[in-house]
Design an enzyme around this catalytic site. Structure first.
Site, PDB file in Angstrom:
ATOM      1  N   ASP A 110      57.160  39.774  24.632  1.00 28.61           N
ATOM      2  CA  ASP A 110      56.502  39.512  25.909  1.00 28.61           C
ATOM      3  C   ASP A 110      55.056  39.999  25.909  1.00 28.61           C
ATOM      4  O   ASP A 110      54.808  41.196  25.945  1.00 28.61           O
ATOM      5  CB  ASP A 110      57.313  40.222  27.002  1.00 28.61           C
ATOM      6  CG  ASP A 110      56.719  40.065  28.378  1.00 28.61           C
ATOM      7  OD1 ASP A 110      55.940  39.122  28.589  1.00 28.61           O
ATOM      8  OD2 ASP A 110      57.057  40.891  29.254  1.00 28.61           O
ATOM      9  N   ASP A 308      50.734  34.671  28.814  1.00 28.86           N
ATOM     10  CA  ASP A 308      52.001  35.388  28.880  1.00 28.86           C
ATOM     11  C   ASP A 308      53.149  34.592  28.263  1.00 28.86           C
ATOM     12  O   ASP A 308      53.599  33.590  28.822  1.00 28.86           O
ATOM     13  CB  ASP A 308      52.314  35.699  30.343  1.00 28.86           C
ATOM     14  CG  ASP A 308      53.530  36.581  30.513  1.00 28.86           C
ATOM     15  OD1 ASP A 308      54.106  37.013  29.505  1.00 28.86           O
ATOM     16  OD2 ASP A 308      53.910  36.837  31.669  1.00 28.86           O
TER      17      ASP A 308
END
Length: 426
Positions: A110, A308
């Site tokens: 992530d 992201d």
């Protein structure tokens, strides 16, 4: 109504974390020799299949070889981990921890967060059900740090204690890694086939200021350069069979094979503040036409965009996204009009980055009344007032572009190049 429920399901896992993180980001910005490739996993997100798929994931991942060799740019052989892959809603890889090794733990790689955490053996809360759990008592290299780690989400939180232990990523062992050993996980994690999260952003936003895993890889000389590259596979055209192994994170090196044109150059954007991978974005286009008033409330007309890998869709402030959605029009749930939808473009570093509908429309599996699995299309672009003034360029954008997250420069930067996924569009 059903399409809206589907959209909520596919954004649930990460959007809770991101929306909270974006709120924190605003205050922060104002105040403030072997390469390794890790294969990623794609997971389906329908409620009826969550638990069944979680069982399959934990079983199948044990069958994959732990490493294979490929030739890097400089000719050196580097370790690779092969992963179980499924639909485009999330990208997950496996790690192990402790001595002897425990796991494997399925974690989201992530770029929108910085901490590593997994559940502890003692956790009996609903959110820990069905997870692989870490037991510090059986690891000879475990050491208690003792700080508490609290990470809030939209419908609950993660709570744990900080421990230190060896962590193996793609066959590379990081020593002395601090991480959250979870004693409580919010109930919504029960419906997600992940064990934890491995953050790839900056230490400045890490809870307890814990050094991220990649920072330790660099500090310990485990990678030749302080950068990593992502390539997210795309379920274009129709739902794939399970076992797609195309998605990767390349640690310490750039692999041009994931570029549509391996001879092309990456277009780089400087990180505004080393916190999130946050860059300026100036405007948006739909079907080649500039959308009026995008970033109208941003300083000097510059939107702030977080790059992201952990967000399933593209999110932006409602006032910016509403005119974009109006120009896109309806996405038919039967997927019949996907190829007729317009391209959406984002201006970063004075370059328009096109995102075709095959990337921003998500094909989700649904279970029909007769028990068969069918596909349903849902738009992967949404507006939310809670994100304002930030945009989050999530997985649809990163399927269209292989990205380089570079910490070796000052300031850090993110680079984009069209991915090989474009070669498969009809």
């Amino acid at each position: 109504e059903h399409q809206e429920r589907t959209k909520k399901r596919i954004t649930m896992m990460k959007s809770f974390a991101v929306l909270f993180a974006v709120l924190m980001l605003g205050a922060h910005v104002v105040a403030a020799s072997n390469a390794v490739r890790m294969e990623l996993t794609r997971l389906r997100r329908t409620d009826a299949q969550f638990r069944r798929f979680a069982d399959v994931l934990h079983e199948k991942r044990l069958e994959f070889p732990t490493a294979e060799r490929f030739s890097s740019v400089d000719g050196a052989a580097v370790p690779v981990e092969r992963m179980w892959n499924d639909y485009d809603s999330a990208y997950i890889g496996n790690i192990t921890m402790g001595t002897p090794e425990q796991g494997p733990f399925s974690v989201i790689f992530d770029t929108g967060s910085s901490n590593l955490w997994v559940p502890d053996k003692s956790c009996v809360e609903a959110g820990c059900v069905g997870k692989h759990k870490y037991d510090p008592n059986i690891s000879s290299t475990a050491s208690l740090d003792g700080r508490r780690m609290f990470i809030p989400y939209g419908t609950g939180y993660f709570l744990g204690v900080v421990w230190e232990d060896v962590t193996t990523v793609a066959g590379v062992t990081v020593t002395g890694q601090l991480f959250g050993d979870g004693t409580y996980m919010a109930e919504f994690f029960e419906s997600t086939p992940i064990d934890g999260i491995l953050g790839l952003a900056f230490q400045t936003i890490a809870v307890d200021q814990v050094p991220p895993v990649f920072d330790n890889m660099v500090a310990q000389g485990l990678v030749p350069q302080a950068l990593f590259q992502t390539f997210l596979g795309n379920d274009y055209g129709s739902m794939p069979s399970t076992g797609d192994e195309s998605s990767v994170v390349v640690f310490g090196e750039i692999d041009t094979r994931y570029m549509q044109d391996p001879t092309a150059s990456f277009v780089y954007a400087d990180v505004i503040e080393p916190s999130y991978w946050l860059v300026y974005m100036r405007e948006t286009h739909v079907g080649g036409n500039k959308v009026p008033n995008t970033c109208q409330y941003a300083k000097n007309g510059n939107c702030l965009a977080v790059i992201d890998t952990g967000t399933s869709i593209i999110l932006g402030p409602s006032y910016d996204v509403k005119p974009i959605l109006a120009q896109i029009g309806d996405v038919y749930t039967n997927c019949s009009n996907v190829h007729t939808l317009p391209t959406v473009s984002f201006n970063i570093s004075n370059t328009l980055f096109d995102v075709a509908p095959e990337f921003y429309v998500l094909r989700q599996p649904v279970t029909a009344d007769d028990g068969s699995t069918q596909e349903e299309c849902v738009l992967g672009i949404a507006g939310a007032l809670l994100t304002a003034p930030f945009w989050i360029l999530g997985d649809p954008f990163l399927r269209a572009y292989t990205a380089v997250f570079d910490k070796s420069t000052t300031p850090p930067r993110v680079g984009f190049a069209k991915s090989v996924n474009w070669n498969n569009l009809s």
